[in-house]
Design an enzyme around this catalytic site. Structure first.
Site, PDB file in Angstrom:
ATOM      1  N   ASN A   1      26.335  71.376  41.373  1.00  0.00           N
ATOM      2  CA  ASN A   1      25.454  72.433  41.872  1.00  0.00           C
ATOM      3  C   ASN A   1      24.891  73.133  40.639  1.00  0.00           C
ATOM      4  OD1 ASN A   1      24.176  74.620  42.968  1.00  0.00           O
ATOM      5  ND2 ASN A   1      26.040  75.594  43.782  1.00  0.00           N
ATOM      6  N   TRP A   2      23.662  72.785  40.326  1.00  0.00           N
ATOM      7  CA  TRP A   2      23.058  73.338  39.113  1.00  0.00           C
ATOM      8  C   TRP A   2      22.712  74.823  39.265  1.00  0.00           C
ATOM      9  CZ3 TRP A   2      18.998  69.354  36.782  1.00  0.00           C
ATOM     10  CH2 TRP A   2      19.689  68.180  36.417  1.00  0.00           C
ATOM     11  N   LYS A   3      22.738  75.323  40.503  1.00  0.00           N
ATOM     12  CA  LYS A   3      22.335  76.713  40.777  1.00  0.00           C
ATOM     13  C   LYS A   3      20.945  76.944  40.198  1.00  0.00           C
ATOM     14  CE  LYS A   3      27.189  77.836  41.120  1.00  0.00           C
ATOM     15  NZ  LYS A   3      28.255  78.827  41.054  1.00  0.00           N
TER      16      LYS A   3
ATOM     17  N   HIS B   1      26.141  78.523  50.567  1.00  0.00           N
ATOM     18  CA  HIS B   1      26.918  78.812  49.351  1.00  0.00           C
ATOM     19  C   HIS B   1      27.256  80.305  49.315  1.00  0.00           C
ATOM     20  CE1 HIS B   1      27.966  79.308  45.141  1.00  0.00           C
ATOM     21  NE2 HIS B   1      28.242  78.019  45.149  1.00  0.00           N
TER      22      HIS B   1
ATOM     23  N   GLU C   1      27.099  82.393  47.046  1.00  0.00           N
ATOM     24  CA  GLU C   1      26.095  83.231  46.379  1.00  0.00           C
ATOM     25  C   GLU C   1      24.962  83.566  47.335  1.00  0.00           C
ATOM     26  OE1 GLU C   1      25.677  80.602  43.048  1.00  0.00           O
ATOM     27  OE2 GLU C   1      27.697  81.154  42.426  1.00  0.00           O
TER      28      GLU C   1
ATOM     29  N   GLU D   1      35.133  76.665  48.790  1.00  0.00           N
ATOM     30  CA  GLU D   1      34.971  77.348  47.511  1.00  0.00           C
ATOM     31  C   GLU D   1      35.507  78.776  47.614  1.00  0.00           C
ATOM     32  OE1 GLU D   1      31.663  75.319  45.050  1.00  0.00           O
ATOM     33  OE2 GLU D   1      30.734  76.920  46.207  1.00  0.00           O
TER      34      GLU D   1
ATOM     35  N   GLY E   1      32.940  80.442  38.974  1.00  0.00           N
ATOM     36  CA  GLY E   1      32.396  80.950  37.719  1.00  0.00           C
ATOM     37  C   GLY E   1      33.332  81.881  36.973  1.00  0.00           C
TER      38      GLY E   1
ATOM     39  N   SER F   1      35.347  76.606  39.496  1.00  0.00           N
ATOM     40  CA  SER F   1      35.886  76.332  38.161  1.00  0.00           C
ATOM     41  C   SER F   1      36.571  74.973  38.056  1.00  0.00           C
ATOM     42  CB  SER F   1      36.838  77.461  37.725  1.00  0.00           C
ATOM     43  OG  SER F   1      36.148  78.694  37.676  1.00  0.00           O
TER      44      SER F   1
ATOM     45  N   GLY G   1      29.966  73.711  39.515  1.00  0.00           N
ATOM     46  CA  GLY G   1      28.904  74.581  39.002  1.00  0.00           C
ATOM     47  C   GLY G   1      28.744  74.401  37.505  1.00  0.00           C
ATOM     48  N   GLY G   2      29.334  75.310  36.742  1.00  0.00           N
ATOM     49  CA  GLY G   2      29.166  75.337  35.290  1.00  0.00           C
ATOM     50  C   GLY G   2      29.346  73.987  34.608  1.00  0.00           C
TER      51      GLY G   2
END
Ligand code: 13P
Length: 251
Positions: free
Chosen positions: A9-11, A95, A97, A167, A173, A213, A234-235
């Site tokens: 997930n590149w966000k 998601h 976010e 999640e 994150g 994470s 993510g990251g």
């Protein structure tokens, strides 16, 4: 048997130039992986580029949201048709976010999921509790509400095509991963809840990812858990070597 699915997930990261750079590093590393399904969920403006670059490889492209309507006066939204035409096969829905910053609710998650399925996009539907909810001992209650609300009215055959991403919000994150035991316990609860809603056969077919994470150092242990079928990354999905190491968690 459930085929593992690792999705990045590149966000809101990477312009087209950044997409070209990252995929040119990543595709030689994971483009021929067959034992695990590999997906990159990129910003809308990068979908066409990613689809063109991944054509002929085993890497699939996803989006990060989809409108619940076919078309019309919905400023700022994007339709399933548009995503498919651009080359998306998967779409992340709900998601945390989006729930936290953009007013996404279980009801809107449900409507977007129905619309994705109707148009042949494969939904990756996110659920998860906040830290306050976990500490308050209401994790299962929260997940129960999210699953019942998000999957309301969905038929068993459709449910089998949905990927669920668990999640925990407190692990996103933050570098703070759920332990593999915590993740397994909660994901097993989710599978049990899906069995109650859709029958055991369907629940056994649904792939459930862990997200929060997840990285090269914890992927193997998380993926070894019986109910964890993949990861939503993510990251670590923004660096080709890290994402590759997660995809190739078995070494
Ligand atoms: P991180 O891997 O950066 O914690 O993000 C997880 C996530 O939100 C994936 O959707």
């Amino acid at each position: 048997m459930r085929k593992p699915i690792i999705a990045g997930n590149w966000k809101m990261n990477n312009t087209v130039a950044g997409t070209k750079q990252l995929l040119s590093e990543l595709l030689p590393l994971v483009g021929d992986v067959t034992e695990t399904e590999v997906v990159v969920c990129v910003p809308f403006t990068d979908i066409a580029t990613a689809a063109a670059m991944t054509a002929g490889t085993n890497v699939k492209v996803g989006a990060q949201n989809v409108a619940w309507a076919d078309k019309g006066a919905f400023t700022g939204e994007i339709s399933a048709d548009m995503l498919k035409e651009a080359g998306a096969e998967y779409v992340i829905i709900g998601h945390s976010e989006r729930r936290q910053y953009f007013g996404e609710t279980d009801e809107s998650v449900n409507k977007r999921t129905v619309q994705a399925l109707k148009n042949g996009l494969k939904p990756i539907v996110c659920v998860g509790e906040t830290l306050a909810e976990r500490e308050g001992g209401i994790t299962e209650e929260v997940l129960c509400r999210q699953l019942e609300g998000g999957f309301s009215g969905i038929a068993s055959e459709q449910m089998a095509q949905i990927v669920v991403a668990y999640e925990p919000v407190w692990a996103i994150g933050t570098g703070k991963t759920a332990t593999s035991a915590q993740a397994e316990e909660t994901i097993a609860y989710i599978r049990g809840k899906l069995a109650a809603m859709f029958g055991k056969k369907t629940a056994d077919a649904v792939r459930i990812q862990y997200g929060g994470s997840m990285n090269p150092s914890n992927a193997k242990e998380l993926m070894a858990q019986p109910d964890i079928d993949g990861g939503l990354i993510g990251g670590a999905s923004l660096k080709a070597p890290d994402f590759t190491a997660v995809v190739k968690y078995n070494g």
